[in-house]
Design a protein around this motif. Structure first.
Motif, PDB file in Angstrom:
ATOM      1  N   PRO A 218       0.807  -1.243   0.000  1.00 21.13           N
ATOM      2  CA  PRO A 218       0.000   0.000   0.000  1.00 21.13           C
ATOM      3  C   PRO A 218       0.834   1.284   0.000  1.00 21.13           C
ATOM      4  CG  PRO A 218       0.055  -0.903   2.204  1.00 21.13           C
ATOM      5  CD  PRO A 218       0.818  -1.877   1.334  1.00 21.13           C
ATOM      6  N   TYR A 219       1.772   1.377  -0.920  1.00 26.07           N
ATOM      7  CA  TYR A 219       2.575   2.597  -1.040  1.00 26.07           C
ATOM      8  C   TYR A 219       2.573   3.019  -2.501  1.00 26.07           C
ATOM      9  CZ  TYR A 219       4.258   1.549   3.666  1.00 26.07           C
ATOM     10  OH  TYR A 219       4.332   1.283   5.008  1.00 26.07           O
ATOM     11  N   GLU A 220       2.104   4.217  -2.744  1.00 25.09           N
ATOM     12  CA  GLU A 220       1.950   4.679  -4.115  1.00 25.09           C
ATOM     13  C   GLU A 220       3.294   4.767  -4.842  1.00 25.09           C
ATOM     14  OE1 GLU A 220      -0.815   5.322  -5.932  1.00 25.09           O
ATOM     15  OE2 GLU A 220      -1.873   4.366  -4.269  1.00 25.09           O
ATOM     16  N   ILE A 221       4.316   5.233  -4.161  1.00 26.17           N
ATOM     17  CA  ILE A 221       5.625   5.351  -4.806  1.00 26.17           C
ATOM     18  C   ILE A 221       6.139   3.980  -5.222  1.00 26.17           C
ATOM     19  CG2 ILE A 221       8.018   6.046  -4.489  1.00 26.17           C
ATOM     20  CD1 ILE A 221       7.057   8.237  -2.647  1.00 26.17           C
ATOM     21  N   PHE A 222       5.976   2.999  -4.345  1.00 24.58           N
ATOM     22  CA  PHE A 222       6.420   1.642  -4.653  1.00 24.58           C
ATOM     23  C   PHE A 222       5.665   1.087  -5.857  1.00 24.58           C
ATOM     24  CE2 PHE A 222       6.059  -2.970  -4.114  1.00 24.58           C
ATOM     25  CZ  PHE A 222       7.401  -3.327  -4.064  1.00 24.58           C
ATOM     26  N   ARG A 223       4.373   1.330  -5.933  1.00 26.57           N
ATOM     27  CA  ARG A 223       3.576   0.839  -7.057  1.00 26.57           C
ATOM     28  C   ARG A 223       4.012   1.482  -8.370  1.00 26.57           C
ATOM     29  NH1 ARG A 223      -2.399   1.219  -4.165  1.00 26.57           N
ATOM     30  NH2 ARG A 223      -2.158  -0.588  -2.789  1.00 26.57           N
ATOM     31  N   TRP A 224       4.320   2.764  -8.322  1.00 29.04           N
ATOM     32  CA  TRP A 224       4.776   3.439  -9.528  1.00 29.04           C
ATOM     33  C   TRP A 224       6.121   2.879  -9.999  1.00 29.04           C
ATOM     34  CZ3 TRP A 224       2.352   6.112 -13.024  1.00 29.04           C
ATOM     35  CH2 TRP A 224       1.206   6.823 -12.700  1.00 29.04           C
ATOM     36  N   VAL A 225       7.011   2.610  -9.057  1.00 28.45           N
ATOM     37  CA  VAL A 225       8.331   2.066  -9.409  1.00 28.45           C
ATOM     38  C   VAL A 225       8.185   0.674 -10.014  1.00 28.45           C
ATOM     39  CG1 VAL A 225      10.527   1.267  -8.482  1.00 28.45           C
ATOM     40  CG2 VAL A 225       9.569   3.450  -7.710  1.00 28.45           C
ATOM     41  N   VAL A 226       7.350  -0.164  -9.383  1.00 33.53           N
ATOM     42  CA  VAL A 226       7.162  -1.527  -9.886  1.00 33.53           C
ATOM     43  C   VAL A 226       6.543  -1.511 -11.277  1.00 33.53           C
ATOM     44  CG1 VAL A 226       5.867  -3.651  -9.519  1.00 33.53           C
ATOM     45  CG2 VAL A 226       7.053  -2.583  -7.612  1.00 33.53           C
ATOM     46  N   ALA A 227       5.527  -0.681 -11.484  1.00 30.79           N
ATOM     47  CA  ALA A 227       4.888  -0.592 -12.796  1.00 30.79           C
ATOM     48  C   ALA A 227       5.854  -0.060 -13.849  1.00 30.79           C
ATOM     49  CB  ALA A 227       3.650   0.290 -12.710  1.00 30.79           C
ATOM     50  N   GLY A 228       6.696   0.902 -13.473  1.00 34.35           N
ATOM     51  CA  GLY A 228       7.666   1.445 -14.419  1.00 34.35           C
ATOM     52  C   GLY A 228       8.714   0.437 -14.821  1.00 34.35           C
ATOM     53  N   VAL A 229       9.219  -0.321 -13.849  1.00 32.89           N
ATOM     54  CA  VAL A 229      10.228  -1.341 -14.153  1.00 32.89           C
ATOM     55  C   VAL A 229       9.643  -2.436 -15.045  1.00 32.89           C
ATOM     56  CG1 VAL A 229      11.673  -3.149 -13.140  1.00 32.89           C
ATOM     57  CG2 VAL A 229      11.559  -0.890 -12.069  1.00 32.89           C
ATOM     58  N   ALA A 230       8.406  -2.865 -14.733  1.00 35.25           N
ATOM     59  CA  ALA A 230       7.766  -3.906 -15.545  1.00 35.25           C
ATOM     60  C   ALA A 230       7.520  -3.414 -16.968  1.00 35.25           C
ATOM     61  CB  ALA A 230       6.450  -4.331 -14.898  1.00 35.25           C
ATOM     62  N   GLY A 231       7.053  -2.182 -17.098  1.00 36.16           N
ATOM     63  CA  GLY A 231       6.825  -1.633 -18.434  1.00 36.16           C
ATOM     64  C   GLY A 231       8.115  -1.503 -19.231  1.00 36.16           C
ATOM     65  N   PHE A 232       9.184  -1.097 -18.565  1.00 37.75           N
ATOM     66  CA  PHE A 232      10.475  -0.969 -19.257  1.00 37.75           C
ATOM     67  C   PHE A 232      10.993  -2.336 -19.698  1.00 37.75           C
ATOM     68  CE2 PHE A 232      15.127  -0.926 -19.134  1.00 37.75           C
ATOM     69  CZ  PHE A 232      15.396   0.092 -20.044  1.00 37.75           C
ATOM     70  N   MET A 233      10.880  -3.344 -18.844  1.00 38.90           N
ATOM     71  CA  MET A 233      11.340  -4.687 -19.212  1.00 38.90           C
ATOM     72  C   MET A 233      10.533  -5.252 -20.386  1.00 38.90           C
ATOM     73  SD  MET A 233      11.952  -6.415 -15.453  1.00 38.90           S
ATOM     74  CE  MET A 233      12.283  -8.019 -16.199  1.00 38.90           C
ATOM     75  N   SER A 234       9.221  -5.077 -20.344  1.00 32.65           N
ATOM     76  CA  SER A 234       8.372  -5.591 -21.408  1.00 32.65           C
ATOM     77  C   SER A 234       8.652  -4.868 -22.733  1.00 32.65           C
ATOM     78  CB  SER A 234       6.903  -5.437 -21.026  1.00 32.65           C
ATOM     79  OG  SER A 234       6.054  -5.891 -22.053  1.00 32.65           O
ATOM     80  N   ALA A 235       8.782  -3.550 -22.669  1.00 33.20           N
ATOM     81  CA  ALA A 235       9.046  -2.774 -23.880  1.00 33.20           C
ATOM     82  C   ALA A 235      10.413  -3.101 -24.461  1.00 33.20           C
ATOM     83  CB  ALA A 235       8.947  -1.282 -23.564  1.00 33.20           C
ATOM     84  N   GLY A 259       8.013   3.340 -31.669  1.00 30.09           N
ATOM     85  CA  GLY A 259       6.582   3.203 -31.448  1.00 30.09           C
ATOM     86  C   GLY A 259       6.229   1.943 -30.676  1.00 30.09           C
ATOM     87  N   ILE A 260       6.911   0.846 -30.987  1.00 28.12           N
ATOM     88  CA  ILE A 260       6.694  -0.408 -30.256  1.00 28.12           C
ATOM     89  C   ILE A 260       7.062  -0.236 -28.782  1.00 28.12           C
ATOM     90  CG2 ILE A 260       7.518  -2.779 -30.028  1.00 28.12           C
ATOM     91  CD1 ILE A 260       7.834  -2.812 -33.080  1.00 28.12           C
ATOM     92  N   PHE A 261       8.184   0.402 -28.530  1.00 27.78           N
ATOM     93  CA  PHE A 261       8.661   0.611 -27.160  1.00 27.78           C
ATOM     94  C   PHE A 261       7.677   1.481 -26.367  1.00 27.78           C
ATOM     95  CE2 PHE A 261      11.170   2.682 -23.874  1.00 27.78           C
ATOM     96  CZ  PHE A 261      11.913   1.634 -23.357  1.00 27.78           C
ATOM     97  N   LEU A 262       7.227   2.571 -26.956  1.00 28.24           N
ATOM     98  CA  LEU A 262       6.321   3.484 -26.249  1.00 28.24           C
ATOM     99  C   LEU A 262       4.949   2.860 -26.028  1.00 28.24           C
ATOM    100  CD1 LEU A 262       7.222   6.856 -28.017  1.00 28.24           C
ATOM    101  CD2 LEU A 262       7.947   6.061 -25.748  1.00 28.24           C
ATOM    102  N   LEU A 263       4.513   2.027 -26.936  1.00 27.64           N
ATOM    103  CA  LEU A 263       3.217   1.381 -26.772  1.00 27.64           C
ATOM    104  C   LEU A 263       3.227   0.406 -25.600  1.00 27.64           C
ATOM    105  CD1 LEU A 263       0.407   1.297 -28.024  1.00 27.64           C
ATOM    106  CD2 LEU A 263       1.184  -0.600 -29.459  1.00 27.64           C
ATOM    107  N   GLN A 264       4.337  -0.297 -25.421  1.00 27.24           N
ATOM    108  CA  GLN A 264       4.451  -1.196 -24.261  1.00 27.24           C
ATOM    109  C   GLN A 264       4.470  -0.407 -22.955  1.00 27.24           C
ATOM    110  OE1 GLN A 264       3.647  -4.314 -25.762  1.00 27.24           O
ATOM    111  NE2 GLN A 264       5.131  -5.094 -24.289  1.00 27.24           N
TER     112      GLN A 264
END
Length: 280
Positions: A218-235, A259-264
């Protein structure tokens, strides 16, 4: 000597070999060819039954025939697209194959996924990854909102739209985006296999499964970091695996990869804003 209807043979004619009887006029001699009869059991393969263990060749081999050897006429063209046999090869993978491809998706900088799956892309892994994501996203998103309402001591109501929204998002993303990319690459004379694009995009979403689990914190900063790392790895996973192939599209290859990278990354942002933004 004759006695009634019987003929007696002298003892001297019994022992020893019987002399050949000369052909007499008026009699026809019958000669028999050498017999082809053999002893039982035969010493070697005879006829259709061989000495080795196995069924005879003329037995029913329905289950050993390939689909092309069946008596039913094959359907070609677009009609074959609507048959189960057309998609059977894309689900013919072992658990070890799926696990190996999942592991490759978690190491995006290798860029060797398309080379490993060029000859046998599968749809089994992408299908179950998307299906798992639908239920994980809906259940964890519901659980996050439930905890937030309980901590605030407010009434909580279950949102059934999370399931339908997640299904539309994940199934739609791994279907529409590869098809659009397939058409774009074909337009720029750098065609790629559609099944291989489905496979690549499907496995690129696996990283979001552990990401959704970590979003319970339940920490917003942690959720943003996790989502950013996952999006970067997938892209990065998708972009690097398509980069070498898209380079043949000419000067526009960099724009396509970008475009592929930004869409991910946009997908990760949508997941973060919709599933884990709690309004109490």
């Amino acid at each position: 000597m004759m006695s009634g209807n019987y003929t007696s043979i002298d003892n001297q004619n019994v022992t020893g070999s019987v002399p050949a009887v000369a052909d007499t006029p008026g009699h026809v001699s019958v000669k028999f060819a050498e017999s082809n009869l053999q002893t039982f059991p035969p010493s070697g393969p005879q006829g259709k039954i061989s000495g080795a263990a196995g069924p005879p060749r003329d037995t029913d081999d329905t289950f050993s025939k390939t689909s092309s050897g069946s008596d039913a006429p094959e359907q070609g063209g677009w009609f074959r697209t609507f048959t189960i046999a057309a998609y059977r090869p894309y689900f013919d993978v072992d658990t070890s194959d799926v696990l190996e491809r999942i592991k490759d998706s978690l190491f995006p900088f290798r860029g060797s996924f398309t080379e490993k799956t060029a000859n046998n892309p599968d749809l089994y892994g992408p299908f179950w990854i998307c299906t798992t994501l639908i239920f994980v996203a809906a259940s964890i998103g519901t659980f996050v909102t439930y905890l937030a309402h309980k901590w605030q001591k407010k009434e909580w109501n279950y949102d059934i739209n999370l399931v339908t929204w997640s299904a539309g998002l994940f199934y739609g993303y791994v279907t529409i985006v590869p098809v659009v990319l397939y058409l774009i690459l074909k337009y720029f004379s750098a065609p790629s296999g559609l099944a291989q694009l489905f496979c690549l995009y499907g496995y690129s979403l696996f990283v979001y499964i552990p990401t959704l689990g970590l979003s319970i914190v339940p920490y917003e900063i942690f959720r943003w970091v996790v989502a950013g790392v996952a999006g970067f790895m997938s892209a990065t996973f998708v972009a690097l695996n398509l980069r070498n192939h898209i380079r043949s599209a000419g000067e526009s290859w960099f724009l396509i990869v970008a475009g592929i990278f930004l869409l991910q990354l946009a997908l990760a942002l949508v997941l973060r804003l919709y599933l884990f933004t709690v309004n109490v």
